[in-house]
Design a protein around this motif. Structure first.
Motif, PDB file in Angstrom:
ATOM      1  N   SER A  85       0.999  -1.351   0.186  1.00 47.77           N
ATOM      2  CA  SER A  85      -0.043   0.099  -0.065  1.00 47.77           C
ATOM      3  C   SER A  85       0.788   1.169   0.117  1.00 47.77           C
ATOM      4  N   GLY A  86       2.177   1.077  -0.097  1.00 51.02           N
ATOM      5  CA  GLY A  86       2.809   2.090  -0.215  1.00 51.02           C
ATOM      6  C   GLY A  86       3.382   3.052   1.203  1.00 51.02           C
ATOM      7  N   ILE A  87       3.185   2.192   2.329  1.00 46.51           N
ATOM      8  CA  ILE A  87       3.288   2.525   3.759  1.00 46.51           C
ATOM      9  C   ILE A  87       4.731   2.112   4.238  1.00 46.51           C
ATOM     10  N   LEU A  88       5.236   2.904   4.820  1.00 47.63           N
ATOM     11  CA  LEU A  88       6.677   2.349   5.472  1.00 47.63           C
ATOM     12  C   LEU A  88       6.295   1.470   6.746  1.00 47.63           C
ATOM     13  N   GLN A  89       7.072   0.252   6.726  1.00 48.74           N
ATOM     14  CA  GLN A  89       6.831  -0.870   7.968  1.00 48.74           C
ATOM     15  C   GLN A  89       7.867  -0.512   8.881  1.00 48.74           C
ATOM     16  N   LYS A  90       8.002   0.257   9.756  1.00 45.53           N
ATOM     17  CA  LYS A  90       9.251   0.532  10.625  1.00 45.53           C
ATOM     18  C   LYS A  90       9.510  -0.918  11.066  1.00 45.53           C
ATOM     19  N   GLU A  91       8.362  -1.320  11.752  1.00 46.36           N
ATOM     20  CA  GLU A  91       8.650  -2.580  12.396  1.00 46.36           C
ATOM     21  C   GLU A  91       9.401  -3.772  11.811  1.00 46.36           C
ATOM     22  N   THR A  92       8.968  -3.823  10.550  1.00 42.78           N
ATOM     23  CA  THR A  92       9.892  -4.781   9.581  1.00 42.78           C
ATOM     24  C   THR A  92      11.276  -4.537   9.752  1.00 42.78           C
ATOM     25  N   ALA A  93      11.720  -3.283   9.483  1.00 39.93           N
ATOM     26  CA  ALA A  93      13.058  -2.556   9.422  1.00 39.93           C
ATOM     27  C   ALA A  93      13.511  -2.945  10.899  1.00 39.93           C
ATOM     28  N   LEU A  94      12.771  -2.759  11.881  1.00 39.69           N
ATOM     29  CA  LEU A  94      13.414  -3.079  13.342  1.00 39.69           C
ATOM     30  C   LEU A  94      13.710  -4.591  13.589  1.00 39.69           C
ATOM     31  N   GLU A  95      12.857  -5.397  12.968  1.00 38.31           N
ATOM     32  CA  GLU A  95      12.897  -6.953  13.412  1.00 38.31           C
ATOM     33  C   GLU A  95      14.352  -7.505  12.462  1.00 38.31           C
ATOM     34  N   MET A  96      14.419  -6.796  11.200  1.00 35.95           N
ATOM     35  CA  MET A  96      15.738  -6.963  10.452  1.00 35.95           C
ATOM     36  C   MET A  96      16.816  -6.656  11.263  1.00 35.95           C
ATOM     37  N   ALA A  97      16.857  -5.603  11.852  1.00 39.75           N
ATOM     38  CA  ALA A  97      17.919  -4.955  12.675  1.00 39.75           C
ATOM     39  C   ALA A  97      17.904  -6.075  13.927  1.00 39.75           C
ATOM     40  N   LYS A  98      17.127  -6.541  14.633  1.00 43.43           N
ATOM     41  CA  LYS A  98      17.157  -7.375  15.845  1.00 43.43           C
ATOM     42  C   LYS A  98      17.817  -8.714  15.263  1.00 43.43           C
ATOM     43  N   SER A  99      17.646  -9.129  13.800  1.00 42.26           N
ATOM     44  CA  SER A  99      18.397 -10.513  13.531  1.00 42.26           C
ATOM     45  C   SER A  99      19.736 -10.228  13.506  1.00 42.26           C
ATOM     46  N   VAL A 100      20.133  -9.064  13.300  1.00 40.34           N
ATOM     47  CA  VAL A 100      21.727  -8.855  13.077  1.00 40.34           C
ATOM     48  C   VAL A 100      22.494  -8.471  14.553  1.00 40.34           C
ATOM     49  N   PHE A 101      21.660  -7.558  15.143  1.00 37.80           N
ATOM     50  CA  PHE A 101      22.225  -7.050  16.336  1.00 37.80           C
ATOM     51  C   PHE A 101      21.391  -7.534  17.593  1.00 37.80           C
ATOM     52  N   GLN A 102      22.092  -7.843  18.503  1.00 40.20           N
ATOM     53  CA  GLN A 102      21.361  -8.372  20.101  1.00 40.20           C
ATOM     54  C   GLN A 102      21.565  -7.165  21.114  1.00 40.20           C
ATOM     55  N   ASP A 103      22.353  -6.325  20.851  1.00 40.91           N
ATOM     56  CA  ASP A 103      22.805  -5.256  21.969  1.00 40.91           C
ATOM     57  C   ASP A 103      21.467  -4.239  21.931  1.00 40.91           C
ATOM     58  N   PRO A 104      20.842  -4.343  23.201  1.00 41.71           N
ATOM     59  CA  PRO A 104      19.797  -3.550  23.540  1.00 41.71           C
ATOM     60  C   PRO A 104      19.894  -2.052  23.132  1.00 41.71           C
ATOM     61  N   GLU A 105      21.265  -1.484  23.544  1.00 41.74           N
ATOM     62  CA  GLU A 105      21.456  -0.256  23.298  1.00 41.74           C
ATOM     63  C   GLU A 105      21.519   0.241  21.651  1.00 41.74           C
ATOM     64  N   GLU A 106      21.982  -0.771  20.797  1.00 43.04           N
ATOM     65  CA  GLU A 106      21.840  -0.419  19.327  1.00 43.04           C
ATOM     66  C   GLU A 106      20.427  -0.656  19.019  1.00 43.04           C
ATOM     67  N   ILE A 107      19.820  -1.666  19.409  1.00 37.63           N
ATOM     68  CA  ILE A 107      18.454  -1.739  18.817  1.00 37.63           C
ATOM     69  C   ILE A 107      17.629  -0.456  19.200  1.00 37.63           C
ATOM     70  N   LYS A 108      17.846   0.020  20.422  1.00 40.87           N
ATOM     71  CA  LYS A 108      17.015   1.380  20.691  1.00 40.87           C
ATOM     72  C   LYS A 108      17.484   2.502  19.713  1.00 40.87           C
ATOM     73  N   ILE A 109      18.726   2.754  19.484  1.00 36.39           N
ATOM     74  CA  ILE A 109      19.064   3.780  18.547  1.00 36.39           C
ATOM     75  C   ILE A 109      18.448   3.437  17.291  1.00 36.39           C
ATOM     76  N   ILE A 110      18.397   2.446  16.824  1.00 30.45           N
ATOM     77  CA  ILE A 110      17.739   2.027  15.527  1.00 30.45           C
ATOM     78  C   ILE A 110      16.186   2.401  15.623  1.00 30.45           C
ATOM     79  N   GLU A 111      15.556   1.952  16.712  1.00 30.78           N
ATOM     80  CA  GLU A 111      14.287   2.223  16.713  1.00 30.78           C
ATOM     81  C   GLU A 111      13.953   3.797  16.724  1.00 30.78           C
ATOM     82  N   ASP A 112      14.985   4.367  17.554  1.00 29.86           N
ATOM     83  CA  ASP A 112      14.416   5.897  17.618  1.00 29.86           C
ATOM     84  C   ASP A 112      14.741   6.471  16.288  1.00 29.86           C
ATOM     85  N   TYR A 113      15.730   5.850  15.397  1.00 29.49           N
ATOM     86  CA  TYR A 113      15.974   6.530  14.234  1.00 29.49           C
ATOM     87  C   TYR A 113      14.954   6.225  13.198  1.00 29.49           C
ATOM     88  N   LEU A 114      14.388   5.150  13.225  1.00 28.76           N
ATOM     89  CA  LEU A 114      13.220   4.685  12.325  1.00 28.76           C
ATOM     90  C   LEU A 114      12.045   5.286  12.840  1.00 28.76           C
TER      91      LEU A 114
END
Length: 153
Positions: A85-114
């Motif tokens: 539908s042309g809508i960004l899915q930040k949750e999907t991007a965050l899940e991809m990031a979580k599959s690469v990184f486990q550090d909660p601080e890095e995940i939080k930074i990515i979440e804030d960025y998204l």
């Protein structure tokens, strides 16, 4: 040469998946590089971008060619960060990031960025579900906001 160069511009689209900017192993980087190269070759068939657009993407600049927005939309949809539908899915991007990184601080930074670019989903666009306008808005936002979150994209 043109299609071979596509993978380089695809790497610039890592702005869409900010976890690439954090510390990654060579194997992780190679896997993502290969994935983007494949997607880029698919997207450029229907959304040919110019050498200038490729150079702009390499230089971490917003491309200005007429097909660049739809190329970005195709990439985002193929990656899974934009739905049909042309809508960004930040949750999907965050899940991809979580599959690469486990550090909660890095995940939080990515979440804030998204989250910093989530407003593009409510922006008025002229092409609806096609997603080209929204993809360009998202790319601009992510490039503009990257440095405040410590990403060197």
């Amino acid at each position: 040469m043109f299609k071979v160069s596509v993978f380089l511009c695809c790497l610039c689209l890592c702005a869409l998946t900010p976890y690439i900017a954090l510390a990654m192993t060579p194997e992780q980087r190679a896997m993502i590089h290969s994935h983007f190269e494949t997607i880029g070759k698919t997207c450029i068939k229907d959304n040919v971008i110019s050498e200038q657009d490729i150079n702009d993407l390499r230089a971490k600049k917003v491309p200005s060619g007429p097909n660049a927005p739809c190329f970005l939309s195709c990439m985002m949809k193929q990656i899974g960060v934009m739905d049909d539908s042309g809508i960004l899915q930040k949750e999907t991007a965050l899940e991809m990031a979580k599959s690469v990184f486990q550090d909660p601080e890095e995940i939080k930074i990515i979440e804030d960025y998204l989250h910093s670019c989530a407003h593009v989903n409510t922006a008025s666009v002229s092409d609806g579900e096609k997603g080209c306008d929204r993809a360009m808005l998202a790319f601009k936002c992510m490039v503009e906001n990257a440095s405040q979150f410590g990403f060197d994209i």
